[in-house]
Motif scaffolding. Structure first.
Motif, PDB file in Angstrom:
ATOM      1  N   ARG A 139       8.270  15.574  -3.071  1.00 26.52           N
ATOM      2  CA  ARG A 139       7.952  16.141  -4.376  1.00 26.52           C
ATOM      3  C   ARG A 139       7.917  15.031  -5.418  1.00 26.52           C
ATOM      4  N   TRP A 140       6.992  15.156  -6.372  1.00 26.90           N
ATOM      5  CA  TRP A 140       6.859  14.169  -7.437  1.00 26.90           C
ATOM      6  C   TRP A 140       7.653  14.603  -8.661  1.00 26.90           C
ATOM      7  N   HIS A 141       8.158  13.618  -9.406  1.00 25.53           N
ATOM      8  CA  HIS A 141       8.910  13.907 -10.621  1.00 25.53           C
ATOM      9  C   HIS A 141       8.782  12.731 -11.578  1.00 25.53           C
ATOM     10  N   THR A 142       9.036  12.982 -12.868  1.00 25.45           N
ATOM     11  CA  THR A 142       9.024  11.903 -13.850  1.00 25.45           C
ATOM     12  C   THR A 142      10.337  11.127 -13.756  1.00 25.45           C
ATOM     13  N   ARG A 176       0.818  -1.207   0.000  1.00 26.23           N
ATOM     14  CA  ARG A 176       0.000   0.000   0.000  1.00 26.23           C
ATOM     15  C   ARG A 176       0.857   1.265   0.000  1.00 26.23           C
ATOM     16  N   HIS A 177       1.969   1.244   0.740  1.00 25.86           N
ATOM     17  CA  HIS A 177       2.801   2.445   0.789  1.00 25.86           C
ATOM     18  C   HIS A 177       3.525   2.657  -0.540  1.00 25.86           C
ATOM     19  N   ALA A 178       4.209   1.640  -1.015  1.00 28.87           N
ATOM     20  CA  ALA A 178       4.988   1.779  -2.256  1.00 28.87           C
ATOM     21  C   ALA A 178       4.096   2.054  -3.454  1.00 28.87           C
ATOM     22  N   SER A 179       2.889   1.468  -3.467  1.00 26.94           N
ATOM     23  CA  SER A 179       1.994   1.661  -4.614  1.00 26.94           C
ATOM     24  C   SER A 179       1.477   3.088  -4.697  1.00 26.94           C
ATOM     25  N   SER A 180       1.611   3.842  -3.610  1.00 24.06           N
ATOM     26  CA  SER A 180       1.172   5.233  -3.600  1.00 24.06           C
ATOM     27  C   SER A 180       2.313   6.221  -3.794  1.00 24.06           C
ATOM     28  N   ARG A 181       3.502   5.698  -4.084  1.00 24.44           N
ATOM     29  CA  ARG A 181       4.664   6.567  -4.276  1.00 24.44           C
ATOM     30  C   ARG A 181       5.295   6.422  -5.667  1.00 24.44           C
ATOM     31  N   ARG A 182       4.831   5.446  -6.439  1.00 22.99           N
ATOM     32  CA  ARG A 182       5.346   5.290  -7.799  1.00 22.99           C
ATOM     33  C   ARG A 182       4.260   4.690  -8.670  1.00 22.99           C
ATOM     34  N   GLY A 183       4.134   5.184  -9.885  1.00 24.16           N
ATOM     35  CA  GLY A 183       3.113   4.649 -10.773  1.00 24.16           C
ATOM     36  C   GLY A 183       3.131   5.317 -12.126  1.00 24.16           C
ATOM     37  N   LEU A 184       2.225   4.857 -12.984  1.00 25.02           N
ATOM     38  CA  LEU A 184       2.025   5.474 -14.289  1.00 25.02           C
ATOM     39  C   LEU A 184       0.866   6.453 -14.182  1.00 25.02           C
ATOM     40  N   LEU A 185       1.108   7.670 -14.599  1.00 22.57           N
ATOM     41  CA  LEU A 185       0.037   8.640 -14.734  1.00 22.57           C
ATOM     42  C   LEU A 185      -0.314   8.686 -16.219  1.00 22.57           C
ATOM     43  N   VAL A 186      -1.558   8.314 -16.529  1.00 23.81           N
ATOM     44  CA  VAL A 186      -2.030   8.263 -17.914  1.00 23.81           C
ATOM     45  C   VAL A 186      -3.072   9.364 -18.069  1.00 23.81           C
ATOM     46  N   LEU A 187      -2.859  10.266 -19.015  1.00 25.44           N
ATOM     47  CA  LEU A 187      -3.760  11.408 -19.129  1.00 25.44           C
ATOM     48  C   LEU A 187      -4.053  11.757 -20.577  1.00 25.44           C
ATOM     49  N   ALA A 221       0.297  19.666 -34.173  1.00 26.17           N
ATOM     50  CA  ALA A 221      -1.003  19.634 -33.495  1.00 26.17           C
ATOM     51  C   ALA A 221      -1.436  18.200 -33.216  1.00 26.17           C
ATOM     52  N   LEU A 222      -1.235  17.291 -34.175  1.00 27.49           N
ATOM     53  CA  LEU A 222      -1.578  15.891 -33.960  1.00 27.49           C
ATOM     54  C   LEU A 222      -0.749  15.292 -32.831  1.00 27.49           C
ATOM     55  N   ALA A 223       0.514  15.688 -32.732  1.00 27.32           N
ATOM     56  CA  ALA A 223       1.388  15.172 -31.675  1.00 27.32           C
ATOM     57  C   ALA A 223       1.013  15.719 -30.306  1.00 27.32           C
ATOM     58  N   ALA A 224       0.305  16.842 -30.277  1.00 29.81           N
ATOM     59  CA  ALA A 224      -0.121  17.436 -29.004  1.00 29.81           C
ATOM     60  C   ALA A 224      -1.465  16.891 -28.539  1.00 29.81           C
ATOM     61  N   HIS A 225      -2.114  16.079 -29.372  1.00 31.84           N
ATOM     62  CA  HIS A 225      -3.364  15.415 -29.008  1.00 31.84           C
ATOM     63  C   HIS A 225      -3.091  14.024 -28.420  1.00 31.84           C
ATOM     64  N   GLY A 226      -4.172  13.381 -28.000  1.00 31.73           N
ATOM     65  CA  GLY A 226      -4.090  11.973 -27.643  1.00 31.73           C
ATOM     66  C   GLY A 226      -3.897  11.719 -26.173  1.00 31.73           C
ATOM     67  N   VAL A 227      -2.967  10.805 -25.856  1.00 37.26           N
ATOM     68  CA  VAL A 227      -2.770  10.319 -24.492  1.00 37.26           C
ATOM     69  C   VAL A 227      -1.275  10.283 -24.190  1.00 37.26           C
ATOM     70  N   SER A 228      -0.893  10.761 -23.005  1.00 39.44           N
ATOM     71  CA  SER A 228       0.483  10.645 -22.528  1.00 39.44           C
ATOM     72  C   SER A 228       0.531   9.631 -21.389  1.00 39.44           C
ATOM     73  N   ILE A 229       1.564   8.808 -21.415  1.00 41.72           N
ATOM     74  CA  ILE A 229       1.808   7.833 -20.354  1.00 41.72           C
ATOM     75  C   ILE A 229       3.181   8.148 -19.776  1.00 41.72           C
ATOM     76  N   VAL A 230       3.221   8.575 -18.527  1.00 46.08           N
ATOM     77  CA  VAL A 230       4.478   8.930 -17.888  1.00 46.08           C
ATOM     78  C   VAL A 230       4.607   8.164 -16.574  1.00 46.08           C
ATOM     79  N   GLU A 231       5.835   7.780 -16.248  1.00 46.29           N
ATOM     80  CA  GLU A 231       6.084   7.168 -14.952  1.00 46.29           C
ATOM     81  C   GLU A 231       6.534   8.259 -13.993  1.00 46.29           C
ATOM     82  N   ILE A 232       5.894   8.305 -12.832  1.00 37.34           N
ATOM     83  CA  ILE A 232       6.203   9.331 -11.844  1.00 37.34           C
ATOM     84  C   ILE A 232       6.514   8.674 -10.503  1.00 37.34           C
ATOM     85  N   GLU A 233       7.248   9.395  -9.682  1.00 42.01           N
ATOM     86  CA  GLU A 233       7.667   8.859  -8.390  1.00 42.01           C
ATOM     87  C   GLU A 233       7.729  10.000  -7.382  1.00 42.01           C
TER      88      GLU A 233
END
Length: 651
Positions: free
Chosen positions: A205-208, A150-161, A187-199
């Motif tokens: 503080r959070w960072h990629t 529970r602790h580690a799963s809340s400190r690192r993950g994929l943020l998909v937006l 413009a096409l490259a600025a659309h869609g979905v980004s998948i980033v790993e954050i920690e």
């Protein structure tokens, strides 16, 4: 009530209905329901100071009584809201309650991978750069934990937006002038979905971080189709290969761990210079015309010329499934969920079957539900997608407080060959027209839906509308919107009957005395999300053509905001207010609920209240979040946490 009600703006294309049916609209039924059980009032303790991101503190708000509402969770009710409400404001800052901290994370232009192309504040990044950077106008998102426990799963993950659309005045150094293939590609490259790993680092503080999973799905990424409308279907045979996802608004997640991104105003990108072109009936119903929303891509790319490449438009308006943990997986457009302007697709499970709710975000359109035909695990065990096998329904809301889900199934009711329907693929390609034929209830722009984690009651935000309907319509037009909730028959989300009521009528009591919100007033509800404890988070999207304007009835509501509601008591408190010109959209927490991620979309967009950005002065409306005297406004994700380490929003 004031003598003159605010006029409903017609600036936004999705405020203009393309529904030609004479189906009985929702507005004509609303007054009867309000008379039986009033809209839930919002209450709050007196507000005090709050934390600012980019500016100084401002005033206080007064308390208002709480109106009781039927419990949704059952059993003893515990208090859900534990923060002191923030005030409305019209400043270029982001505010949160006292005792909370904020961090700006991954604004537009941030490299997907550390070490990638750096953001250039003059917007001179190339299309190739943008393909490796966070897109523009962040929208719906989800946090997929990577750590174990529970602790580690809340400190690192994929943020998909999601990235819903682009503001070309801010995207390019010279703004919208002289559309070129390079500009279309960027413009096409600025659309869609980004998948980033954050920690989350040791300093909180959070960072990629560098990750094999970090990537982009853009308007040019190869895609495939599955379900009743196969990739080889004649209506999908465009001049180019199947690629891209566009106008990615809200989203959903599946119980098997995939991300559902939803294509909304896809019609906005198509146009033509051909003076002889006229839209056919299907194109008219989906709002396709020769100009689109003014992007002008068709002048530089035949892909978006509706006269030259008409089948390309049929490839959009779908729910797209992405596996965030498999970089090799091709995004799949799940056609069994229908072709509409999907705002989102929230899922739940009932009787082991997947259930997905989605709204068609245009004035006068409908609410839909997909129900799997068998337990989702059975389909996965057979190597099949649960989203390819089931029934799509559209909602009819009756004036006695009940409702019916009408099946969009070829051969049933009016959807027969005799009436011009060819097969199930035809029904799904023309979902809006099939729903018209069934007599579904037109709604005031159905946006996000949310399912209560305990009761499984369903909530839908209706952001605003023209109030299409009879004299009983309590707001005609409806510039402020409202939220409706319903309970499926027997508490079974696969059922075909339900009971509904108005949860809250949004607006300003100074302009409409039916609004009972007091100092926690808000307008144009949009994003909805339940956290695991059952707090309903409400995000607003007041159009920039109305925001802060007295003549539109929005002088007291201020900038767009996020509020939290207790569904059992009806109490609502304002938690966050955004900078100028933005909407607040997309919210999720880590599993321990001690970190929240919220998206601030399109700060600095053109608004009559503050001005018009230009290439010479992109900061005319906002300079958030960088406040760089030579920079420009940028959509961004904001991280929010409590100073005492407690759950966000909780007592």
């Amino acid at each position: 009530m004031s003598e003159q009600r605010p006029e409903l703006t017609r600036t936004d294309p999705d405020d203009i209905s393309s529904n030609p049916s004479d189906n009985r609209p929702f507005g004509s039924m609303l007054d009867a329901r309000l008379s039986r059980r009033g809209a839930l009032r919002g209450g709050t303790a007196a507000a005090a100071g709050f934390v600012l991101l980019g500016g100084p503190a401002n005033g206080t708000a007064t308390a208002r009584p709480v109106a009781a509402a039927p419990p949704t969770g059952g059993g003893h009710h515990r208090e859900l809201l534990g923060f002191r409400q923030v005030d409305t404001h019209d400043e270029d800052v982001l505010t949160v309650p006292e005792g909370y901290c904020t961090q700006v994370l991954i604004p537009w232009g941030t490299p997907i991978q550390p070490g990638g192309p750096r953001w250039r504040k003059d917007a001179s990044n190339t299309a190739a750069d943008q393909a490796r950077q966070l897109g523009m106008n962040h929208d719906g998102m989800h946090f997929f934990p990577l750590g174990k426990g529970r602790h580690a799963s809340s400190r690192r993950g994929l943020l998909v937006l999601n990235h819903e659309y682009v503001d070309q005045q801010l995207l390019f150094p010279d703004g919208e002038e002289d559309m070129t293939p390079e500009k279309v590609a960027k413009a096409l490259a600025a659309h869609g979905v980004s998948i980033v790993e954050i920690e989350c680092g040791a300093d909180g503080r959070w960072h990629t971080v560098r990750s094999r999973l970090a990537r982009k799905v853009t308007g040019s990424t190869p895609v495939t189709f599955s379900g009743p409308v196969a990739e080889q279907h004649p209506e999908l045979r465009a001049r180019n290969r199947p690629m891209g996802t566009l106008n990615n608004c809200s989203m959903g997640v599946t119980p098997w761990g995939t991300y559902l991104t939803c294509e909304e105003n896809f019609n906005s990108y198509f146009g033509t210079e051909d003076p002889d072109w006229r839209p056919n009936a299907v194109e008219r119903r989906y709002g396709i015309n020769s100009e689109g929303f003014g992007y002008g891509w068709h002048r530089a790319s035949e892909r978006f010329d509706i006269a030259v490449n008409p089948k390309e438009a049929n490839r959009f308006g779908w729910v797209v499934e992405i596996d965030p943990k498999d970089p090799a997986a091709v995004p799949v457009k799940r056609t069994a969920l229908g072709r509409i302007k999907h705002e989102g697709c929230v899922t739940t499970v009932s009787r082991g079957r997947i259930v997905g709710y989605t709204g068609d975000d245009q004035d006068g359109d409908y609410v839909y539900k997909f129900v799997g035909d068998r337990p989702w695990r059975d389909h996965l065990d057979r190597g099949r997608s649960p989203l390819d096998h089931g029934t799509l329904y559209v909602a009819r809301f009756d004036d006695d407080g009940t409702g019916t889900w009408l099946p969009l199934v070829f051969g049933r009711g009016p959807l027969t060959r005799r009436n011009g329907w060819r097969d199930q693929a035809d029904v799904l390609l023309r979902t809006r027209m099939a729903a018209d034929a069934l007599g579904a209830t037109p709604m005031d722009r159905p946006e996000w839906l949310a399912v209560h984690p305990k009761s499984r009651d369903v909530y839908v935000s209706l952001t605003n509308g023209s109030g299409r309907g009879g004299a009983a319509n309590p707001r005609q037009p409806n510039p402020y919107g409202h939220i409706v909730r319903w309970r499926e028959h027997g508490g079974d989300n696969t059922a075909t009957r339900f009971e509904w009521e108005v949860f809250v009528l949004a607006g300003d009591p100074a302009h409409d005395d039916r609004v009972e919100l007091g100092d926690n007033m808000f307008g144009s509800p949009d994003g909805l999300w339940f956290d695991p404890d059952g707090r309903l988070w409400i995000q607003t999207d007041v159009s920039n053509s109305s925001q802060n304007l007295p003549e539109k009835g929005y002088e007291n509501i201020g900038n767009n905001a996020m509020l939290a509601a207790d569904p059992d008591t009806g109490e609502i408190r304002r938690f966050l207010v955004g900078p100028r010109g933005c909407e607040i959209t997309g919210v999720v927490t880590t599993p321990d609920q001690r970190t929240m991620f919220v998206n601030v979309q399109h700060p600095g967009e053109e608004t009559p209240a503050w001005g018009t950005p230009t290439p010479e002065n992109p900061r005319a409306v906002s300079n958030w979040p960088d406040h760089d005297p030579e920079g420009r406004p940028r959509s961004a994700t904001v991280v929010i946490w409590r100073e005492d380490g407690g759950k966000v929003g909780a007592p």
